[in-house]
Design a protein around this motif. Structure first.
Motif, PDB file in Angstrom:
ATOM      1  N   MET A 151       0.817  -1.204   0.000  1.00 22.08           N
ATOM      2  CA  MET A 151       0.000   0.000   0.000  1.00 22.08           C
ATOM      3  C   MET A 151       0.854   1.259   0.000  1.00 22.08           C
ATOM      4  SD  MET A 151      -3.165  -0.339  -0.404  1.00 22.08           S
ATOM      5  CE  MET A 151      -3.670   1.298   0.109  1.00 22.08           C
ATOM      6  N   GLU A 152       2.045   1.192   0.568  1.00 23.67           N
ATOM      7  CA  GLU A 152       2.945   2.343   0.509  1.00 23.67           C
ATOM      8  C   GLU A 152       3.298   2.665  -0.940  1.00 23.67           C
ATOM      9  OE1 GLU A 152       3.856   4.440   2.770  1.00 23.67           O
ATOM     10  OE2 GLU A 152       2.818   3.409   4.391  1.00 23.67           O
ATOM     11  N   ARG A 153       3.491   1.611  -1.752  1.00 26.47           N
ATOM     12  CA  ARG A 153       3.765   1.839  -3.177  1.00 26.47           C
ATOM     13  C   ARG A 153       2.558   2.456  -3.865  1.00 26.47           C
ATOM     14  NH1 ARG A 153       6.516  -3.181  -2.425  1.00 26.47           N
ATOM     15  NH2 ARG A 153       4.673  -4.369  -3.070  1.00 26.47           N
ATOM     16  N   VAL A 154       1.362   1.991  -3.491  1.00 27.23           N
ATOM     17  CA  VAL A 154       0.142   2.575  -4.062  1.00 27.23           C
ATOM     18  C   VAL A 154       0.036   4.046  -3.694  1.00 27.23           C
ATOM     19  CG1 VAL A 154      -2.381   2.560  -3.887  1.00 27.23           C
ATOM     20  CG2 VAL A 154      -1.143   0.409  -4.196  1.00 27.23           C
ATOM     21  N   ILE A 155       0.328   4.359  -2.443  1.00 30.88           N
ATOM     22  CA  ILE A 155       0.235   5.747  -1.979  1.00 30.88           C
ATOM     23  C   ILE A 155       1.227   6.639  -2.717  1.00 30.88           C
ATOM     24  CG2 ILE A 155       0.682   7.235   0.015  1.00 30.88           C
ATOM     25  CD1 ILE A 155      -0.613   5.073   1.756  1.00 30.88           C
ATOM     26  N   LYS A 156       2.427   6.139  -2.966  1.00 31.16           N
ATOM     27  CA  LYS A 156       3.412   6.929  -3.710  1.00 31.16           C
ATOM     28  C   LYS A 156       2.911   7.223  -5.121  1.00 31.16           C
ATOM     29  CE  LYS A 156       7.533   5.424  -1.188  1.00 31.16           C
ATOM     30  NZ  LYS A 156       8.819   4.660  -1.265  1.00 31.16           N
ATOM     31  N   LEU A 312      -4.845  -1.679  -6.853  1.00 30.83           N
ATOM     32  CA  LEU A 312      -4.963  -1.836  -5.398  1.00 30.83           C
ATOM     33  C   LEU A 312      -4.909  -3.325  -5.055  1.00 30.83           C
ATOM     34  CD1 LEU A 312      -7.642   0.642  -3.996  1.00 30.83           C
ATOM     35  CD2 LEU A 312      -5.363   0.255  -3.128  1.00 30.83           C
ATOM     36  N   PRO A 313      -3.946  -3.764  -4.235  1.00 34.03           N
ATOM     37  CA  PRO A 313      -3.849  -5.199  -3.918  1.00 34.03           C
ATOM     38  C   PRO A 313      -4.968  -5.635  -2.990  1.00 34.03           C
ATOM     39  CG  PRO A 313      -2.241  -3.957  -2.652  1.00 34.03           C
ATOM     40  CD  PRO A 313      -2.886  -2.982  -3.608  1.00 34.03           C
TER      41      PRO A 313
END
Length: 532
Positions: A151-156, A312-313
């Protein structure tokens, strides 16, 4: 998102003691040696979730810090501590906004209760803030509850997208939080505070789709008794979120394509088009490219929407988010339902939730916790409060008590980073061994298992893990093959049987010729070394 706990104390010994206690609770820490540095951290690190504050410090006392926090509107819960526990001191601190008061030296148990209650208050206030921000179009990425790297990658990606007006397509299963991410993107960009209009494309009747999306004039068709501006015009200046865009009727797709290309819409019955300025974010739980290949979705519209895709995973791919989401939902529903006596969740219940696959993702987890809070008759949620999940977990092969199931947890290391650490031991079932590659150290009676039992289990696990390749098994265990075969004989282990009877996997059955056992470490010694 649960942030670190700020510890403010000028005594370095006291800071280290508090830090150790908070770390054992599974939280991150930030340290400040005085009032000025504490206020600077509160200004620069908005994610801080709690402050443990010493009242007596040379540069700035705790009362002054509380006053400054109130003046700047900083709403972080504060636990104050001091060696002088007079009634006047307590009253003054509480009037200045302190959540709780503890007297030095505080016991770890007392501190844990105070921290837990303060974080629940913060979670409830955070939920109120999230609801307000969502309604005002100011929800940001800091309002998202997550700790997983995925989710950190998604947020970036979302932060990069928020800095432009590029069309975004959010892909993911139902219930993963696509709308929440879309709102965070809008709230982090130039259109924050502007309208955020949601359209569920799968729920629009075909005969009303054009009117709902583009509007209509009064009298333009039977039943049109009033003028309707439509969703595109409602979102003018803000963001239009097309949820489940893959379900749009074919005849509407071409009109949306024109609206996106030209920046204007044609209301039903209108004499001229209406210009609109929108940020378009679409979402789908389908594979749009497959729909294009099957002729169910226009290719030209696909390329208009699929400019900046974000995937989104599902929750099963980011299990480390489960504990923090569970605790967040627990605090929220306990407050909403007036069940303040429910303080926590048992490790066995949390472990069970951690191994479940959650086909309904976060929405299903939220509903499960809500139902558990309603069912709970004690002070903490147990396995029995999740009857549906418990039944499905047994179908997955988790027999007996699930207290032994391990769920991935995040605990802070010394560098304030999150690393996965085990919380609960794991059962001996093959399914759990394969999934986590761990062994159980406590038997069914709650006693520590003997080294011989652990040694046997370790050998069986290694044989299964390396597919019966005995040279590799011996090398990884740090023993000679002759030692390994002697132990197989001692424990009555059938190497072929321990890899599931799959003789096609190359199980080695040739005995080694004359290795010197003294040259190799014993498995028990290996286990003891690994424990240190």
């Amino acid at each position: 998102m649960t942030g670190p706990i700020l510890i403010v104390d000028d005594d370095p010994v006291q800071r280290r003691l508090l830090e150790a206690a908070v770390l054992r609770m599974g939280h991150r820490t930030v340290l400040a040696d005085g009032g000025h540095s504490a206020l600077a951290l509160l200004r620069s690190r908005k994610e801080i979730s709690l402050v443990i504050l010493d009242l007596v410090m040379p540069d700035m006392d705790g009362f002054t810090i509380l006053k400054r926090m109130r003046e700047t509107g900083t709403s972080v819960p504060v636990i104050v501590q001091t060696a002088q526990g007079g009634l006047d001191t307590v009253i003054t601190a509480m009037r200045l906004g302190a959540f709780d008061f503890v007297v030095k030296p505080v016991s770890p148990e007392r501190l844990q209760v105070s921290v837990s209650n303060a974080l629940k208050l913060g979670a409830l206030e955070g939920e109120i803030k999230r609801i307000r921000h969502s309604a005002e179009g100011r929800l940001t990425f800091r309002d998202l509850v997550t700790r997983s790297e995925a989710m950190e990658r998604v947020i970036k990606l979302g932060q990069k997208a928020a800095a432009s007006n590029i069309p975004i397509l959010i892909e993911g299963e139902s219930g993963v939080g696509k709308e929440m991410l879309a709102r965070a993107i809008q709230g982090s960009g130039e259109r924050r505070g502007k309208p955020f209009v949601t359209v569920n494309c799968g729920a629009i009747p075909d005969n009303l789709a054009e009117s709902i999306l583009f509007g209509h004039e009064k009298g333009s068709f039977t039943g049109a008794t009033e003028k309707h501006v439509g969703k595109f015009v409602e979102a003018d200046g803000g963001t239009l979120f097309l949820d489940e865009v893959g379900d749009l009727p074919a005849e509407i797709q071409v009109k949306i394509l024109r609206a996106v290309q030209e920046g204007e819409v044609d209301p039903v019955g209108a004499k001229k088009p209406v210009n609109v300025d929108i940020r378009l974010i679409s979402a789908t739980n389908h594979n749009l490219l497959d729909l294009v290949k099957n002729g169910q979705f226009r290719e030209d519209l696909f390329y208009r929407l699929h400019v900046f895709p974000i995937s989104l995973p599902p929750l099963r791919k980011r299990r480390e988010d489960i504990p923090v989401l569970v605790r967040y939902f627990l605090a929220r529903f306990a407050a909403e339902e007036g069940r303040s006596q429910i303080k926590s969740i048992t490790p066995s219940a949390l472990a069970m939730l951690g191994v479940y696959d959650w086909p309904g993702n976060i929405r299903q987890l939220e509903n499960a916790v809500f139902r558990a809070v309603v069912l709970c008759e004690g002070t903490e949620l147990t396995v029995d409060d999740f009857p549906q999940i418990q039944a499905q977990a047994k179908e997955m092969g988790v027999d007996g008590p699930v207290d032994d199931v391990r769920v991935p947890q995040l605990t802070p290391d010394r560098k304030d980073n999150f690393v996965q650490q085990p919380d609960v031991a794991i059962p001996d079932s093959q399914m759990m061994s394969d999934r986590f590659g761990q062994l159980r150290g406590i038997d069914g009676q709650g006693q520590v298992r003997s080294l011989a039992e652990i040694e046997e289990a370790m050998i069986r696990l290694a044989i299964s893990h390396y597919g019966g390749q005995m040279s590799e098994v011996a090398r990884r265990l740090g023993i000679g093959r002759s030692t390994l075969y002697r132990k197989l004989k001692d424990y009555g282990i059938d190497a072929v049987g321990d890899v599931g009877g799959d003789k096609g996997r190359g199980v080695e059955t040739d005995k080694p010729d004359g290795e010197n056992d003294a040259e190799f470490s014993d498995i028990s010694r290996t286990i003891r070394k690994s424990a240190h």
